[in-house]
Design a protein around this motif. Structure first.
Motif, short mmCIF file in Angstrom:
data_model
loop_
_atom_site.label_atom_id
_atom_site.label_comp_id
_atom_site.label_asym_id
_atom_site.label_seq_id
_atom_site.Cartn_x
_atom_site.Cartn_y
_atom_site.Cartn_z
N LEU A 1 -18.88 -3.75 -0.64
CA LEU A 1 -19.63 -3.97 0.61
C LEU A 1 -18.95 -5.01 1.49
N LYS A 2 -18.50 -6.13 0.89
CA LYS A 2 -18.08 -7.28 1.71
C LYS A 2 -16.70 -7.81 1.38
N GLY A 3 -15.95 -7.14 0.50
CA GLY A 3 -14.63 -7.65 0.14
C GLY A 3 -13.69 -7.67 1.34
N PRO A 4 -12.61 -8.49 1.27
CA PRO A 4 -11.65 -8.51 2.37
C PRO A 4 -10.98 -7.14 2.53
N LEU A 5 -10.65 -6.77 3.76
CA LEU A 5 -10.04 -5.47 4.00
C LEU A 5 -8.67 -5.40 3.32
N ALA A 6 -8.36 -4.23 2.76
CA ALA A 6 -7.16 -4.12 1.94
C ALA A 6 -5.93 -3.71 2.74
N GLY A 7 -6.10 -2.98 3.81
CA GLY A 7 -4.93 -2.40 4.47
C GLY A 7 -4.43 -1.21 3.66
N ASP A 8 -3.37 -0.55 4.18
CA ASP A 8 -2.90 0.67 3.52
C ASP A 8 -2.26 0.38 2.17
N ASN A 9 -1.54 -0.75 2.07
CA ASN A 9 -0.68 -0.94 0.90
C ASN A 9 -0.69 -2.39 0.43
N PRO A 10 -1.82 -2.86 -0.11
CA PRO A 10 -1.92 -4.29 -0.45
C PRO A 10 -0.96 -4.72 -1.56
N TRP A 11 -0.53 -3.81 -2.43
CA TRP A 11 0.36 -4.21 -3.54
C TRP A 11 1.83 -3.97 -3.20
N GLN A 12 2.13 -3.54 -1.97
CA GLN A 12 3.51 -3.15 -1.61
C GLN A 12 4.07 -2.15 -2.62
N ALA A 13 3.29 -1.10 -2.87
CA ALA A 13 3.70 -0.08 -3.84
C ALA A 13 4.44 1.04 -3.13
N LEU A 14 5.22 1.81 -3.90
CA LEU A 14 6.10 2.81 -3.29
C LEU A 14 5.64 4.25 -3.50
N THR A 15 4.59 4.47 -4.31
CA THR A 15 4.15 5.85 -4.49
C THR A 15 3.39 6.32 -3.24
N LEU A 16 3.28 7.64 -3.11
CA LEU A 16 2.82 8.23 -1.85
C LEU A 16 1.42 7.81 -1.43
N GLU A 17 0.51 7.62 -2.42
CA GLU A 17 -0.87 7.37 -2.01
C GLU A 17 -1.00 6.12 -1.16
N TRP A 18 -0.02 5.19 -1.28
CA TRP A 18 -0.10 3.95 -0.52
C TRP A 18 0.42 4.09 0.90
N THR A 19 0.89 5.31 1.26
CA THR A 19 1.34 5.51 2.64
C THR A 19 0.21 6.02 3.52
N THR A 20 -0.90 6.40 2.92
CA THR A 20 -2.02 6.87 3.74
C THR A 20 -3.04 5.75 3.88
#
Ligand SMILES: [Cu+2]
Length: 409
Positions: free
Chosen positions: A350-369
């Motif tokens: 509900l109230k956590g800080p916004l994550a953005g697309d790629n908070p872990w700087q990961a390289l797999t595809l799901e983090w590009t969306t």
């Protein structure tokens, strides 16, 4: 027990037993259809620009899991349908007094139910291969070895089922064959463990909660794997069969293994699923309580089993009271461990800080969306330009200071 062994299952509560069989056959059907869906999706719907050695290891693990489910589930269904006939239509496949054979049921049951534990752990192995390189900032060690070892576990795992039946009057040659095949499964499993440790080695490890659970899994699963090797050996197994030693082993692999892996996956992908970050400090509290609780609950069971405490019996001999009290205390620690996790999940969603697309700087595809992803995941088909674990090669996703968890926290 969950095995529904005849003849007991044929003489107690026939209506309830029939309902149970129908329910399991229904669940089995859904797992067959689900597996078919996963196999077809992985084989036919891969992004065209992704080469086979760029497929994330999680997908390899799901492919192996699905194939295993497709091979083994129908056999359980067959056994259960025969049991259903014995119960309701007067056949005697498993009725010893009418010429039936109860051991055949055990074979049909374990041909599925040993692979079932791989169905529970192989996807977790896939999660491990995704979480560890991201948080160790290193390419995964031995990509092909990990991918093929999933398939190897799937194949060998189909030929070990009799290790659950060493005390069922099984002939000596069969005990020997299935002892050997069972020990062989330790090889592809060991390959994975080795590859994960080698990935950690020299990495810039971030001790995120996901990574803590992944490392915790490594240590717990090695313990469970070692006790598994002891029990897979027929001469030892006949002594500890149906004791708490088995229960202890099982929980190290399926609690210390599967549940830790599910937690690692949740902490890793929660930002992608919800668009918000989980609180890392409460995550660490959750991890510490889970780790301590797991060991307090399940480690003493090994000694209880070696001393002869049987499983599936509600009462136990007074000599076992001290160790059982440690187990009980540990189980309360485990129960309490869920509280910070549940509150963290609900509050952060509900109230956590916004994550953005790629908070872990990961390289797999799901983090590009986007987080959470749009319907159908991408607006346009993504193009794969690098491997899923090419950390340290300066790919663009690695430099995103505005999206680090520290910055958005
Ligand atoms: Cu087994």
């Amino acid at each position: 027990g969950w095995t529904a062994y005849p003849p007991l299952s044929l003489v107690t509560a026939p209506i309830a037993q029939t309902m149970w069989i129908l329910a399991i056959v229904l669940v089995g059907t859904s797992s067959i259809l689900g597996s078919l869906n996963f196999v077809i999706t992985i084989l036919m719907m891969k992004v065209p620009s992704m080469k086979w050695d760029q497929v994330p290891l999680f997908c390899w693990a799901i492919l192996a899991t699905s194939l295993l489910a497709l091979f083994s589930t129908p056999v359980l269904a067959a056994g259960l349908v025969l049991l259903l006939f014995d119960l309701n239509f007067g056949t005697s496949f498993f009725k010893p007094d009418a010429g039936g054979n109860v051991v055949i049921y055990q074979h049909l049951f374990w041909f599925y139910s040993h692979p079932a534990v791989y169905l529970m752990i192989l996807p977790i192995f896939g999660i491990m291969s995704e979480v560890i390189p991201v948080h160790a900032r290193k390419p995964i060690f031995g990509y092909k070895a990990i991918a093929y070892s999933s398939v190897a576990i799937c194949v060998v795992g189909l030929f070990v089922w009799v290790h659950h039946m060493f005390t069922s009057g099984t002939p000596g040659w069969m005990r020997m064959f299935f002892t050997i095949s069972t020990l062989i499964v330790a090889v592809p499993t060991g390959v994975k463990i080795f590859a994960w440790v080698a990935t950690l080695w020299g990495g810039k490890i971030r001790f995120t909660t996901a990574m803590l659970f992944a490392i915790g899994l490594l240590s717990m699963f090695v313990m469970g794997g070692l006790s598994g090797v002891t029990m897979g050996t027929a001469p030892f197994d006949v002594h500890v069969h149906d004791t708490y030693y088995v229960v202890g082993h099982f929980h190290y692999v399926l609690f210390g293994g599967s549940v830790f892996g599910i937690y690692a996956g949740i902490y890793h992908w929660f930002p992608k699923m919800t668009g918000r970050m989980l609180n890392e400090n409460w995550g660490r509290v959750h991890f510490a309580l889970t780790f301590i609780g797991t060991n307090l609950t399940f480690l003493p069971m090994h000694e209880l089993g070696l001393k002869g405490m049987p499983r599936r019996v509600a009462m136990y001999d007074p000599q076992f009271i001290d160790l059982n009290q440690i187990c009980t205390f540990g189980s309360f620690v485990l129960a309490i461990s869920v509280i910070p996790f549940a509150i963290n999940m609900i509050y952060s969603w509900l109230k956590g800080p916004l994550a953005g697309d790629n908070p872990w700087q990961a390289l797999t595809l799901e983090w590009t969306t986007s987080s959470p992803p749009a319907i159908e995941n991408w607006e346009v088909l993504p193009v794969v330009t690098h491997g899923p674990y090419d950390y340290g090669h300066g790919h663009s996703t690695e430099v995103q200071p505005s999206a680090t968890p520290e910055a958005s926290a």
